[in-house]
Design a protein around this motif. Sequence first.
Motif, short mmCIF file in Angstrom:
data_model
loop_
_atom_site.label_atom_id
_atom_site.label_comp_id
_atom_site.label_asym_id
_atom_site.label_seq_id
_atom_site.Cartn_x
_atom_site.Cartn_y
_atom_site.Cartn_z
N ARG A 302 28.40 55.38 59.97
CA ARG A 302 27.06 55.85 59.58
C ARG A 302 26.26 56.29 60.80
NH1 ARG A 302 23.13 52.99 57.89
NH2 ARG A 302 23.87 51.01 58.69
N ASN A 303 26.50 55.61 61.92
CA ASN A 303 25.73 55.87 63.15
C ASN A 303 26.71 55.90 64.31
OD1 ASN A 303 23.09 55.18 61.75
ND2 ASN A 303 24.15 53.22 61.61
N LEU A 304 26.35 56.62 65.34
CA LEU A 304 27.23 56.52 66.51
C LEU A 304 26.47 56.73 67.81
CD1 LEU A 304 28.01 59.52 67.81
CD2 LEU A 304 29.55 59.62 65.89
N VAL A 305 27.03 56.10 68.83
CA VAL A 305 26.60 56.34 70.22
C VAL A 305 27.87 56.54 71.01
CG1 VAL A 305 25.39 55.43 72.24
CG2 VAL A 305 24.57 54.82 69.94
N VAL A 306 28.04 57.74 71.56
CA VAL A 306 29.27 58.07 72.29
C VAL A 306 28.88 58.73 73.61
CG1 VAL A 306 31.36 59.51 72.26
CG2 VAL A 306 30.61 58.38 70.16
N THR A 307 29.41 58.23 74.71
CA THR A 307 29.16 58.90 75.98
C THR A 307 30.23 59.97 76.21
OG1 THR A 307 30.39 57.19 77.15
CG2 THR A 307 27.99 56.96 77.12
N VAL A 308 29.79 61.07 76.83
CA VAL A 308 30.72 62.15 77.21
C VAL A 308 30.60 62.27 78.72
CG1 VAL A 308 31.31 64.57 76.90
CG2 VAL A 308 30.24 63.31 75.01
N LYS A 309 31.71 62.04 79.39
CA LYS A 309 31.68 61.94 80.86
C LYS A 309 32.25 63.21 81.49
CE LYS A 309 32.40 57.05 80.09
NZ LYS A 309 31.14 56.42 80.40
N PHE A 310 31.69 63.57 82.64
CA PHE A 310 32.10 64.80 83.32
C PHE A 310 32.57 64.50 84.73
CE2 PHE A 310 29.12 65.94 80.05
CZ PHE A 310 29.75 67.00 79.44
N LYS A 311 33.50 65.35 85.17
CA LYS A 311 33.90 65.27 86.58
C LYS A 311 33.24 66.45 87.28
CE LYS A 311 38.44 63.23 85.97
NZ LYS A 311 39.60 63.72 85.24
#
Length: 360
Positions: A302-311
């Motif tokens: 129903r809900n989300l928290v997702v980190t997207v990491k970069f180089k």
Amino acid sequence: MRAFLCTAGSESALVDEIARAGRPGKVAQLAPGVVALDGADSADGAKHDDDPDPVFARQTLPGAIAVEGASVRALAETIFAAIDDPVDGWPGPFLLHALTHAEPPPGLGSRAALIAREVLALLDGRRRRAFRRHRSSDDLAAPFDDRCLLVQLLALTRERFLVSVAAPRPLPTGGFDLARWPGGDAPVATDRAPPSRAYQKLEEAFCWLEAAPRAGEVCVDLGAAPGGWTATALKRGARVVAVDRAPVALSLARHPHLSMTIGNAFTYAPTAPVDWLLCDVVCEPQRSLALVDSWLSGGLCRNLVVTVKFKGRDGYGALDALPPIFARVRPAFARVKQLAHNKNEVTVMVRKAEAPSKMI
Ligand SMILES: C[S@@+](CC[C@H](N)C(=O)[O-])C[C@H]1O[C@@H](n2cnc3c(N)ncnc32)[C@H](O)[C@@H]1O
């Protein structure tokens, strides 16, 4: 002009993002953590309804004007003159945020606070009715919506400030174009219990979402070890399925509401929809984005928290994959921000509108 505030070091990412949105006007860095789009907005900030809600900006100063003054008194008078009409004519409450750029020299913060106090004193003396509508920005229980007026004073130097007066506008993706916290930095309380400081970015995301796991809700935490995010969900009474190649810290391992799965975050699937997907796995951006897509499109959370990491500083264009996903799934709230506690990463925050599911 419209000014945007970002993390120091992310100015070029923000400049690129605004330039890519194709807005007319010149976009440039004004100071550390401050980017401005010249030619946007009238001085009263009235026209900011096409705000692109940039990923790399946590706060916006619509209709910002630059003012100068050699003394505290001169600056306060100039700022008073700039805000007098919109504040006096506003029927609802107003807040005043005193800010500096992201790398202030010693004393600039207290200078901004002093000028703000002087401006309030002038309002108190000359516009008593308007002054009574002043609300403290520390009062987080007070409503923050398009009935409020936000006055922002940003010290670029001791003598030069940006001044913005505007009401927050609701965004089609949920929330408002202006953040309620000074500079867009949501307050995160220090907690010594979690085994990593990563909990700070999750707490910050909960502020933006205006939601957090509740007692009895089910959270899947992908890439959970050593357990900062898991601890944050557990302390709210949620049940957590932690998935990682490594175990979470011993201090959490025996928690009665925790179930640990040693395995691959990308092949894990819940047996029934869960309340929250939390994911902080270190991987290529495309893998995190694919995970957001599959969990949202598959109705797995129903809900989300997702980190997207970069180089490095390239590859932010991969985030263009998100708006079409949001347009398809149409959650009540879907925003992507580089939070104050994010390093070279951004946080995807989604809250759907449906009733909670209690199953896993
Ligand atoms: C930045 S740490 C997570 C920190 C955690 N959120 C916290 O609050 O303590 C990233 C984690 O992702 C895990 N990880 C990386 N690739 C993974 C995969 N394919 N499957 C499961 N876990 C993975 C790593 O083992 C590591 O524990």
